[in-house]
Design a protein around this motif. Sequence first.
Motif, PDB file in Angstrom:
ATOM      1  N   ILE A   1       0.753  -1.210   0.067  1.00 24.87           N
ATOM      2  CA  ILE A   1      -0.075  -0.149  -0.166  1.00 24.87           C
ATOM      3  C   ILE A   1       0.905   1.301   0.170  1.00 24.87           C
ATOM      4  O   ILE A   1       1.878   1.355   0.776  1.00 24.87           O
TER       5      ILE A   1
ATOM      6  N   SER B   1       1.193   4.338   1.679  1.00 22.56           N
ATOM      7  CA  SER B   1       0.818   4.758   2.906  1.00 22.56           C
ATOM      8  C   SER B   1       1.013   6.516   2.747  1.00 22.56           C
ATOM      9  O   SER B   1       0.261   7.013   3.859  1.00 22.56           O
TER      10      SER B   1
ATOM     11  N   PHE C   1      -2.435   7.005   0.631  1.00 19.15           N
ATOM     12  CA  PHE C   1      -3.618   6.445   1.272  1.00 19.15           C
ATOM     13  C   PHE C   1      -3.388   6.699   2.745  1.00 19.15           C
ATOM     14  O   PHE C   1      -2.651   5.838   3.473  1.00 19.15           O
ATOM     15  N   THR C   2      -3.976   7.783   3.328  1.00 17.93           N
ATOM     16  CA  THR C   2      -3.669   8.273   4.692  1.00 17.93           C
ATOM     17  C   THR C   2      -4.850   9.152   5.205  1.00 17.93           C
ATOM     18  O   THR C   2      -5.652   9.508   4.605  1.00 17.93           O
TER      19      THR C   2
ATOM     20  N   ASP D   1      -5.593  11.054  -5.539  1.00 19.61           N
ATOM     21  CA  ASP D   1      -6.057  11.659  -4.232  1.00 19.61           C
ATOM     22  C   ASP D   1      -7.584  11.665  -3.966  1.00 19.61           C
ATOM     23  O   ASP D   1      -7.902  11.794  -2.834  1.00 19.61           O
TER      24      ASP D   1
ATOM     25  N   ALA E   1      -8.429   8.525  -2.087  1.00 12.33           N
ATOM     26  CA  ALA E   1      -7.814   8.703  -0.918  1.00 12.33           C
ATOM     27  C   ALA E   1      -8.687   9.508   0.015  1.00 12.33           C
ATOM     28  O   ALA E   1      -8.888   9.048   0.927  1.00 12.33           O
TER      29      ALA E   1
ATOM     30  N   TYR F   1     -12.015   7.611   0.982  1.00 13.55           N
ATOM     31  CA  TYR F   1     -11.750   6.625   2.064  1.00 13.55           C
ATOM     32  C   TYR F   1     -11.500   7.037   3.331  1.00 13.55           C
ATOM     33  O   TYR F   1     -12.160   6.629   4.297  1.00 13.55           O
TER      34      TYR F   1
ATOM     35  N   GLU G   1      -6.533  -0.317   1.156  1.00  7.57           N
ATOM     36  CA  GLU G   1      -6.371   1.113   0.844  1.00  7.57           C
ATOM     37  C   GLU G   1      -7.257   1.767   1.949  1.00  7.57           C
ATOM     38  O   GLU G   1      -6.865   3.020   2.651  1.00  7.57           O
TER      39      GLU G   1
ATOM     40  N   CYS H   1      -6.165   4.555   5.253  1.00  7.66           N
ATOM     41  CA  CYS H   1      -6.778   5.662   5.529  1.00  7.66           C
ATOM     42  C   CYS H   1      -7.432   6.020   6.846  1.00  7.66           C
ATOM     43  O   CYS H   1      -8.067   6.944   7.172  1.00  7.66           O
TER      44      CYS H   1
ATOM     45  N   ARG I   1      -4.492   1.492  10.467  1.00 13.85           N
ATOM     46  CA  ARG I   1      -3.606   2.400   9.871  1.00 13.85           C
ATOM     47  C   ARG I   1      -2.225   1.665  10.216  1.00 13.85           C
ATOM     48  O   ARG I   1      -1.143   1.619   9.461  1.00 13.85           O
TER      49      ARG I   1
END
Length: 384
Positions: free
Chosen positions: A174, A176, A179-180, A264, A267, A270, A291, A295, A350
Amino acid sequence: MKIAIFTDTYFPQVNGVAQTLKRLSNHLEKKQISYQVYSPENKSSTTYPNINQFPSLPFFVYPECRTVITNPRKIENNLKQFKPDLIHLATPYMMGLYGLFAAKKLNIPVVSSYHTNFDQYLKYYHASLLEPFLWKYLKWFHQSTERIFVPSNETQRKLESLDFRELKVWGRGIDSKLFTPNIDAKEQIRRKYHIRENHILLYVGRLAPEKDLATLNDIVDKLPSNIKESVHWLIVGDGPNKEAWREKEKSQQNITLTGYIKGDDLARIYAGADLFVFPSYTETFGNVVLEAMACGTPAIVANEGGVKDFVIDHINGRICKKQNAESFLQAISELLFDEKMRGSMGREARIYALTQSWDTIFDGLLCEYCEVLQTRQGLNKKYA
């Protein structure tokens, strides 16, 4: 090391296999490893360096995989010029067959990967009678290669039970950084999609029967009235069931279909959702689940398939009975009413995602490639 990759689907197509292979080619470039990709040509094709495309038609079970029609000699001549050390067959259909026959004819070491549970797809397309023939073919195809890569321990166990050999887990990573968690995301997507309800429930994936959209439909319909009034569903994706969901969107105020979204924007969706609801039990891995977890959004998933490798029930998500809307409804209700538990699961999700970097995953695959080559060289010396 030079690598030739044969696949029936490739970027910019939006599916797990295509996206993973694009990331693999990016990693090979970063490591300065020469590679060539052999893939079908289709209306969304884009010209990339190192990509060899061939005329194709959609595959009836899974249109995103294409049936290539070309002269095998053209592929063989290309391979002779490139001189790969190893061929990786990413899919077992026409492009994979061309690669397999070329590898055997040119005596090039060859490995394969198993990405998709097409046997489970057959019943959704009224083709269950083909299952014995499919397994016979898949076993012949993969056992013709020197190593079979599978995306999860669950998939490995399934294939071992069917007497497949030389299986190795090649997991999925992933990004990260992309996807955060994003504390502003919820308000941003509420404004973008005109959402007034307190909670956002999310599905991301192909809108097709094999994703068990029948159960998702039941979940949407059977939410208790006190919950239904407070949630909004975001359905992200496209596929053959899109029109049916468009009709549902028209009849219910709390459903929004977004179509395909990536990067983006995806992400942000999510990160802005309260829960990720994913009833599919045909996944060999479940990229979209990881994913969502990256997030900080807890996932509610079925108790079958590759997602069980990383969703830990009551720790970083919930695992429910497959094809059982009531089980999913109970998990949704519990988590929506328990913000503290939802937050704890999101943090644990996470934390897990941060351990799954693509670089580590792909470096492991490269080590497997090297082992295959070393084994072949050892056998050649033994019988020289």
